[in-house]
Design a protein around this motif. Structure first.
Motif, mmCIF file in Angstrom:
data_model
loop_
_atom_site.group_PDB
_atom_site.id
_atom_site.type_symbol
_atom_site.label_atom_id
_atom_site.label_comp_id
_atom_site.label_asym_id
_atom_site.label_seq_id
_atom_site.Cartn_x
_atom_site.Cartn_y
_atom_site.Cartn_z
ATOM 1 N N ILE A 162 0.828 -1.212 0.000
ATOM 2 C CA ILE A 162 0.000 0.000 0.000
ATOM 3 C C ILE A 162 0.862 1.261 0.000
ATOM 4 C CG2 ILE A 162 -1.755 1.311 1.254
ATOM 5 C CD1 ILE A 162 -2.789 -1.245 -0.031
ATOM 6 N N ASP A 163 1.938 1.250 0.791
ATOM 7 C CA ASP A 163 2.813 2.430 0.846
ATOM 8 C C ASP A 163 3.410 2.735 -0.522
ATOM 9 O OD1 ASP A 163 2.267 2.594 3.517
ATOM 10 O OD2 ASP A 163 4.179 1.744 4.181
ATOM 11 N N ALA A 164 3.865 1.694 -1.215
ATOM 12 C CA ALA A 164 4.456 1.896 -2.536
ATOM 13 C C ALA A 164 3.409 2.323 -3.555
ATOM 14 C CB ALA A 164 5.163 0.624 -2.999
ATOM 15 N N CYS A 165 2.188 1.798 -3.438
ATOM 16 C CA CYS A 165 1.107 2.246 -4.328
ATOM 17 C C CYS A 165 0.843 3.734 -4.140
ATOM 18 C CB CYS A 165 -0.167 1.453 -4.061
ATOM 19 S SG CYS A 165 -0.145 -0.239 -4.658
ATOM 20 N N LEU A 166 0.831 4.171 -2.871
ATOM 21 C CA LEU A 166 0.643 5.597 -2.594
ATOM 22 C C LEU A 166 1.800 6.423 -3.150
ATOM 23 C CD1 LEU A 166 -0.806 5.907 1.026
ATOM 24 C CD2 LEU A 166 -1.847 6.675 -1.114
ATOM 25 N N LEU A 394 -5.754 12.433 -1.058
ATOM 26 C CA LEU A 394 -5.562 11.575 0.111
ATOM 27 C C LEU A 394 -6.807 11.600 0.992
ATOM 28 C CD1 LEU A 394 -1.897 12.483 1.124
ATOM 29 C CD2 LEU A 394 -2.687 10.253 0.327
ATOM 30 N N LYS A 395 -7.260 10.429 1.427
ATOM 31 C CA LYS A 395 -8.441 10.360 2.297
ATOM 32 C C LYS A 395 -8.155 10.919 3.683
ATOM 33 C CE LYS A 395 -11.086 6.505 0.350
ATOM 34 N NZ LYS A 395 -11.583 5.113 0.592
ATOM 35 N N ASP A 396 -6.983 10.603 4.201
ATOM 36 C CA ASP A 396 -6.589 11.039 5.536
ATOM 37 C C ASP A 396 -5.367 11.934 5.406
ATOM 38 O OD1 ASP A 396 -5.838 11.392 8.130
ATOM 39 O OD2 ASP A 396 -5.715 9.267 8.651
ATOM 40 N N GLN A 568 -7.189 -1.375 -0.225
ATOM 41 C CA GLN A 568 -7.081 -0.587 1.007
ATOM 42 C C GLN A 568 -6.277 0.698 0.777
ATOM 43 O OE1 GLN A 568 -8.809 -1.702 3.752
ATOM 44 N NE2 GLN A 568 -9.479 -3.261 2.273
ATOM 45 N N ILE A 569 -6.065 1.080 -0.479
ATOM 46 C CA ILE A 569 -5.304 2.291 -0.772
ATOM 47 C C ILE A 569 -6.131 3.502 -0.346
ATOM 48 C CG2 ILE A 569 -4.158 3.645 -2.560
ATOM 49 C CD1 ILE A 569 -3.974 1.061 -4.224
ATOM 50 N N PRO A 570 -5.625 4.341 0.581
ATOM 51 C CA PRO A 570 -6.416 5.465 1.123
ATOM 52 C C PRO A 570 -6.472 6.685 0.203
ATOM 53 C CG PRO A 570 -4.265 5.429 2.163
ATOM 54 C CD PRO A 570 -4.305 4.229 1.244
ATOM 55 N N ILE A 571 -7.066 6.482 -0.959
ATOM 56 C CA ILE A 571 -7.186 7.540 -1.960
ATOM 57 C C ILE A 571 -8.663 7.752 -2.281
ATOM 58 C CG2 ILE A 571 -6.861 8.007 -4.438
ATOM 59 C CD1 ILE A 571 -4.402 8.750 -2.981
ATOM 60 N N ASN A 572 -9.050 9.005 -2.400
ATOM 61 C CA ASN A 572 -10.381 9.344 -2.902
ATOM 62 C C ASN A 572 -10.305 9.279 -4.429
ATOM 63 O OD1 ASN A 572 -12.576 10.907 -4.001
ATOM 64 N ND2 ASN A 572 -12.924 11.769 -1.955
ATOM 65 N N TRP A 573 -10.827 8.188 -4.996
ATOM 66 C CA TRP A 573 -10.676 7.947 -6.425
ATOM 67 C C TRP A 573 -11.387 9.004 -7.259
ATOM 68 C CZ3 TRP A 573 -6.737 5.059 -6.841
ATOM 69 C CH2 TRP A 573 -6.498 4.029 -5.936
#
Length: 604
Positions: A162-166, A394-396, A568-573
């Motif tokens: 997830i970190d690398a996806c972000l 970013l969601k958060d 679980q990627i915390p992105i607002n698509w």
């Protein structure tokens, strides 16, 4: 997803897959990966306790290995030039010098991975810039030029990192040692101590040696002359290789392609140029015609069709082509589903010209972002490195601080920066990160893709070219005047052709200088906040309607969104799709997850 839609290539392409001979992996899936890329059967070599699958390039039928009679061998992928020789002579001389322990590292040019075999042991040497990408599993029992091959070698589902996806979504690329899949590592020769295999020795080119970074130019003119001299020397040093293979150069309306085009004359090689034709490329195509005509070189005009104008089958074909050509990886502006990033288009461009020369990295000769000499580091991160449009998605918002720590901890190791350099951040350090981070790990994605087909060089990314360009930092200015002066010094007639910026490089108008000055003095934080304000306004007024037509038109886009929403990627698509480059990069990532859903546990 079904079988690849990409037809098998007539010839082999350049790649390798190396593994401990006793390693248990999904052989059929790996073979299918290379088949989907267009490969035929590889040459297979048993090298001590290792096995190497070696592939030639698709459009070039040279042998990419040398076998001697006295237990010494050399195997090569990528593009390597040694002591201004042709390709095959370079390989022969490399092996000879390795045998006699007189290999001259500083005489190597290109982006490559070399394997030397001696007395039942294998040695690996990759280019100093880290621009030819190599991947391995966590146990270091498998190495490959293909990230997808390592993924498909696994017999159990891999976890999404997830970190690398972000990091990929925020910055446009992923830095070593991570990839977007946990369990697959991105090899880099700066930290070879992190990689261990008793049957394989990793040779270091001295990336971490002490470097003289003194600003040793006395004035602007001297700095310009020195950069030109360094570049002329480089292009002359590849002349025999270039003459043998003939050059292909892309032309546009900007700085870098023009500088690359002018310098290519010092290679003395037969040259063709190409440019793209579409509603978005009208001005650039007109400029390209004038540049090609100036030197009477052929110009190929390649028509592009917008992805959103394609039918479902055509769009899926582009997704599939780009996915395997760019090896499941993308950066901020390359490696998407557009025509220009497909293997099919690149093959049609090259024809009989086998050495691509690209101007990527030329940004090191100008101040593209109009940055001041002193910079607030966090503002630079938000506005230049991560881009406001991705931070906004970013969601958060606490995720920003976490990702900042995550990314910088890797940058410090890759570039040997300490905390004082971040607290006293300046234009020089921004340029240093561009040279040692963006060039190898973002621009390198294109280099690795292109090297599957034919030879490919990005001269401005050469290690010593970049190092010497950094020394010119005090004279770079706040715009493109330094690179414009280089172009003018090389050929004032060519510099006088109006650029896509609306002015000639040999005479930048006063109004453009004022515009650059204003952009420079506006604090980066204000630029960032202004960008966020426009995104918020766009979000309120348009929002999801900007991509809803895609969902209505294409079933494949709907499938991609279902996969993205399941992660679980915390992105607002919805928000990340407000920006076109973000949208393209996001859809590419989604297609990758959809295509390899049987190999990846997305965590839903």
């Amino acid at each position: 997803m079904g079988k690849s839609l990409i037809p098998r290539a007539k010839y082999l392409m350049g790649a390798f897959f190396l593994y401990n001979s006793i390693t248990d992996f999904d052989i059929d899936s790996v073979k299918n990966t290379f088949s989907s890329k267009g490969f035929s059967e590889p040459s297979i070599f048993r090298l001590g306790k290792l096995t190497l699958w070696l592939y030639k390039k698709q459009l070039i039928n040279y042998d990419n290995f040398v076998l001697s009679n006295d237990d010494y061998s050399l195997f090569a992928t990528g593009t390597v030039i040694y002591k201004n020789n042709t390709y095959q002579d370079s390989l022969l001389l490399l092996l000879k010098d390795f045998q006699t322990d007189c290999l001259e590292i500083n005489k190597l040019k290109g982006a490559f991975c070399l394997f030397f075999f001696r007395q039942d042991h294998l040695y690996m040497l990759s280019d100093r810039t880290n621009i030819y990408h190599i991947f391995t599993n966590t146990k270091n029992t498998i190495f490959s030029s293909s990230f997808l091959a390592i993924l498909n070698a696994q017999k159990t589902k891999a976890e999404l990192n997830i970190d690398a996806c972000l990091e990929q979504l925020l910055t446009g690329f992923v830095t070593p040692p991570d990839t977007i899949i946990s369990g697959i590592e991105f090899y880099h020769n700066n930290c070879i101590k992190n990689f261990t295999n008793p049957n394989l020795t990793f040779l270091n080119q001295g990336q971490n040696d002490q470097i003289n970074e003194t600003f040793d130019f006395h004035n602007f003119d001297t700095a310009v002359e020195k950069q030109i001299l360094n570049l002329k020397t480089y292009y002359s040093s590849i002349s025999n290789f270039a003459i043998e293979n003939k050059l292909d150069i892309g032309l546009s309306g900007g700085f870098d392609s023009r500088l690359n085009f002018l310098l290519s004359k010092y290679s003395l090689a037969d040259t063709q140029t190409h440019t793209y034709i579409s509603q978005d490329h009208i001005t650039e195509a007109m400029i390209a015609e004038k540049l090609a005509a100036k030197f009477n070189v052929p110009l190929k005009k390649i028509k592009l069709n917008k992805a959103i104008s394609k039918c479902e089958e055509e769009l899926i074909y582009n997704f599939e082509d780009a996915l395997f050509f760019y090896d499941g990886r993308t950066n901020f502006s390359m490696g998407t589903y557009n025509d220009v990033h497909t293997r099919k288009l690149r093959v049609s461009v090259l024809g009989s010209y086998k050495l691509g020369l690209n101007g990527l990295g030329g940004e090191i000769f100008r101040n593209r972002e109009h940055l001041p000499s002193k910079i607030n580091f966090l503002d630079w991160i938000r506005y230049v490195l991560m881009k406001p449009s991705t931070v906004y998605a970013l969601k958060d918002k606490k995720q920003f601080e976490y990702m900042l720590y995550y990314i910088l901890s890797k940058y410090k190791k890759l570039v040997n920066l300490d905390s004082t350099e971040f607290s006293n951040f300046s234009l020089y350090y921004a340029r240093k990160l561009f040279n040692y981070i963006w060039i190898p790990y973002a621009a390198g994605i294109k280099n690795s893709a292109e090297n599957q087909l034919s030879f490919f060089l990005m001269p401005f990314t050469d290690y010593m070219i970049g190092l010497n360009a950094l020394k010119a930092t005090p004279f770079i200015g706040i715009d493109g005047k330094f690179e414009a002066a280089m172009i003018t010094e090389l050929n004032e007639e060519v510099a006088s052709i109006t650029s896509s910026y609306g002015y000639r490089f040999n005479k930048i108008p006063f109004v453009s200088k004022i515009d650059s000055f204003i952009k420079c003095i506006i604090p980066i934080r204000i630029k960032y906040l202004r960008h966020i304000y426009h995104l918020q306004k766009l979000d309120r007024n348009i929002g999801a309607s900007i991509f809803l037509p895609l969902l209505d038109k294409y079933h494949i886009i709907n499938k991609i969104f279902k996969v993205l929403n399941a992660t679980q990627i915390p992105i607002n698509w919805n928000r990340i799709m407000l920006d076109k480059p973000n949208m393209e990069r996001t859809l590419y990532l989604g297609y990758f997850l959809l295509r390899f859903n049987k190999k990846i546990d997305i965590g839903n």
